[in-house]
Motif scaffolding. Sequence first.
Motif: not given
Length: 101
Positions: A10-15, A43-48, A81-84
């Motif tokens: 999934f994508n996250f919107s925080s740091s 974790m893919n920080e660059a792509q959140a 963008n949750v993917s399971v």
Amino acid sequence: MAQRILQINFNFSSSRAEYEAASQPNAAPIAAAPGLSWKIWLMNEAQAEAGGIYLFDGEAAAQGFAQEAEAMLRDDPSLSNVSVKQFGVIESLTASTRGPI
């Protein structure tokens, strides 16, 4: 029983720090999930983008966890963008590449 892999992304919107802090209380309950052998946190920080790879001892355990996790993740407004996805394990090939199964 055939082992099952569960892949959740999934994508996250925080740091990253905020994400890790918010996720920390979930580690123990996830570890206690019925049938779970292990989880690797992603974790893919660059792509959140974050998520996990889970190994369960069977399809029923993986499916039960997947349904519960997907519902909780989709209800979290800081995630998108949750993917399971659930996969079987090719044990012979995985053993030859030292997969932790």
